[in-house]
Write an enzyme that holds these catalytic residues in place. Structure first.
Site, PDB file in Angstrom:
ATOM      1  N   CYS A 132       0.827  -1.212   0.000  1.00  0.00           N
ATOM      2  CA  CYS A 132       0.000   0.000   0.000  1.00  0.00           C
ATOM      3  C   CYS A 132       0.857   1.256   0.000  1.00  0.00           C
ATOM      4  CB  CYS A 132      -0.936   0.003   1.197  1.00  0.00           C
ATOM      5  SG  CYS A 132      -0.101   0.013   2.803  1.00  0.00           S
ATOM      6  N   HIS A 325      -2.240   1.124   7.436  1.00  0.00           N
ATOM      7  CA  HIS A 325      -2.517   1.199   6.003  1.00  0.00           C
ATOM      8  C   HIS A 325      -2.223   2.609   5.522  1.00  0.00           C
ATOM      9  CE1 HIS A 325      -4.134  -0.175   2.283  1.00  0.00           C
ATOM     10  NE2 HIS A 325      -5.306   0.418   2.368  1.00  0.00           N
ATOM     11  N   ASN A 355      -8.549   3.959  -2.056  1.00  0.00           N
ATOM     12  CA  ASN A 355      -7.927   2.769  -1.491  1.00  0.00           C
ATOM     13  C   ASN A 355      -7.152   2.008  -2.573  1.00  0.00           C
ATOM     14  OD1 ASN A 355      -7.232   0.895   0.431  1.00  0.00           O
ATOM     15  ND2 ASN A 355      -9.313   0.231   0.891  1.00  0.00           N
TER      16      ASN A 355
END
Length: 491
Positions: A132, A325, A355
């Site tokens: 991520c 994240h 995302n």
């Protein structure tokens, strides 16, 4: 208006044990029942039938790598505002719009801004690699070039290049702040035409929807071992970022609760999306929250399909911790008249985020809304917080990274990887990797934003009961009525 129908009486609980509950789109990654159709619709189910989620980053740490926001940075941002006074946002130097983002087109947008929004990156897919930090940073760099007017195409920056050339923990995580710093001091970063995500996307070990309960193996060994392109002696654009990379967090440097949100908004308007880190909790992962209550995520919400939305500190405790994240914040808005606590409603400001769990995650094409601090105090961006997990291990996360770009990309000849040693096939034909396509201009035209900002249509009413269920519920009442009526008949 979002329609909600919550049935939590004893009859419902009894029947729920007997048959699956059908909720459109919501996927629950616990022991609770979910309908198989819902799982299939979510995009989180692998070919083997296992529901998976991406592994979460344990290394998101914005401190110690770049400097915090200081008075000089506010002055720089103010000068940027002054420079752009003739632009469409000039009248917002003091009063920022209540709703704005780089996904949708708003009435205030001029033609140049509308054109730029065609080239903003959509949600990517990190698959089973905990990348991520690289995926979100790569997309934000490309966006920054578009917003700055330095390119007239979608740069399509390569996360694989970041994982290969600035590896950190690779598929085990890393810091977007450190990555930006290394890109600014190193040899920049290239597009997917040089080195794309084939190492994961075309490899069965990596291209599942994600790891079941985040139990993924470390797939860093799949990442290419050296910097280079799939096709040698080819010309590719090299992108870089300015050294002006800063951390924004309440209480760090000169950042306060009063100035952080307006600063972030002005940076997004002027320079494009920013990067943010936060704790992922158990109630976040399915994305079910995107489909109810205005789509805003509250860290104290239960978000269990088939149950009334309630709020409790337990849902944001260490027992619910899943990992950290990194995402890109592309805008903001205000959700009107939504539940923010049990039986309490009001208008709640949120950040609009992109995302990296593919566009089928959640109910908003891979985007989501995060309630701003202090509406959320654990899973949020504006403040660095510490959370101890169920084993009493402390984790620290939070904060926002801003950066700028000011140099046009330069075409350079790149080295070639030894593709005969690659343990995976390439995603595309070899000719696609022969050079950058600066003519890559998606034909997609951004949609007009809803009047209240990004939102999705309300859910259809959930179906909890079959006709037999309803008959069994109504039958006792009918029998009582019949008995009463018989008792009133004169003898």
């Amino acid at each position: 208006m979002t329609l909600e129908w919550n049935i939590d009486d004893k009859f419902h609980l009894f029947f729920r044990k007997k048959r699956s509950v059908y909720i459109v789109g919501g996927v629950h990654h616990d022991e609770d029942e979910v309908d198989p159709k819902v799982v299939a619709q979510s995009g989180l189910q692998g070919d083997d039938g296992v529901v998976r989620l991406p592994p979460l980053n344990t290394l998101v740490n914005f401190l110690g790598h770049v400097s915090p926001y200081m008075h000089a940075d506010y002055a720089f941002l103010h000068r940027e505002w002054e420079y752009n006074r003739t632009a469409s946002f000039a009248d917002d130097l003091v009063n920022l719009p209540s709703v704005y983002d780089w996904r949708y087109v708003y009435p205030r947008d001029d033609e140049e801004t509308k054109r730029k929004k065609r080239y903003i990156m959509p949600p990517d897919n990190q698959y089973l690699c905990g990348s991520c930090w690289a995926v979100s940073t790569a997309s934000a760099i490309g966006d920054a070039y578009v917003v700055a007017g330095l390119v007239d195409w979608r740069p399509d920056i390569s996360p694989a290049w970041a994982l290969t050339c600035y590896p950190q923990g690779q598929c085990e995580g890393g810091s977007p702040a450190l990555l930006l710093k290394e890109i600014s001091q190193g040899n920049g970063i290239v597009s997917n035409h040089c080195l794309d995500y084939s190492f994961c996307a075309s490899n069965p070990r990596c291209n599942g929807a994600a790891a079941n309960h985040f139990g993924a193996e470390n797939l860093s060994e799949l990442v290419p071992k050296s910097c280079g392109c799939y096709v040698g002696d080819s010309m590719h654009y090299r992108y870089t970022v300015d050294p002006l990379i800063r951390t924004l967090a309440i209480g760090v440097g000169t950042v306060t609760e009063e100035n952080i949100q307006s600063t972030i908004k002005r940076h997004i308007l002027t320079h494009g999306p920013v990067l943010a880190g936060y704790f992922v909790l158990k109630n976040f992962t399915s994305g079910y929250f995107t489909r109810i209550n205005g789509g805003v995520y509250f860290d104290r919400g239960n978000y269990i399909p088939g149950q009334a939305l309630v709020f409790n500190d337990h849902y944001c405790s260490g027992d619910s911790y899943r990992g950290s994240h990194a995402v890109a914040i592309i805008g903001w808005g205000v959700a009107r008249n939504v539940l923010y606590d049990t039986d309490k409603r009001g208008d709640v400001p949120y950040w609009y985020c992109r995302n990296s769990w593919r566009s089928t995650w959640g109910g908003d094409d891979g985007y989501f809304k995060m309630a701003m601090y202090p509406w959320n105090r654990v899973a949020q961006f504006e403040k660095l917080v510490t959370l101890r997990d169920r084993d009493n291990v402390p984790h620290r996360c939070g904060g926002i990274i801003t950066f700028t770009v000011s140099t046009k990309p330069v075409k350079v000849k790149m080295n070639q990887l030894n593709t005969t040693l690659l343990p995976f096939p390439l995603l595309r034909d070899r000719s696609w990797y022969g050079g950058d396509q600066e003519e890559y201009r998606p034909a997609i035209v951004p949609k007009l934003a809803p009047s209240d900002g990004p939102n999705k249509p309300p859910l259809p009413l959930p179906v909890y009961y079959s006709a037999l269920d309803l008959a069994l519920l109504v039958l006792p009442a009918l029998l009582i009525v019949i008995v009463v009526l018989i008792g009133k008949i004169p003898t």
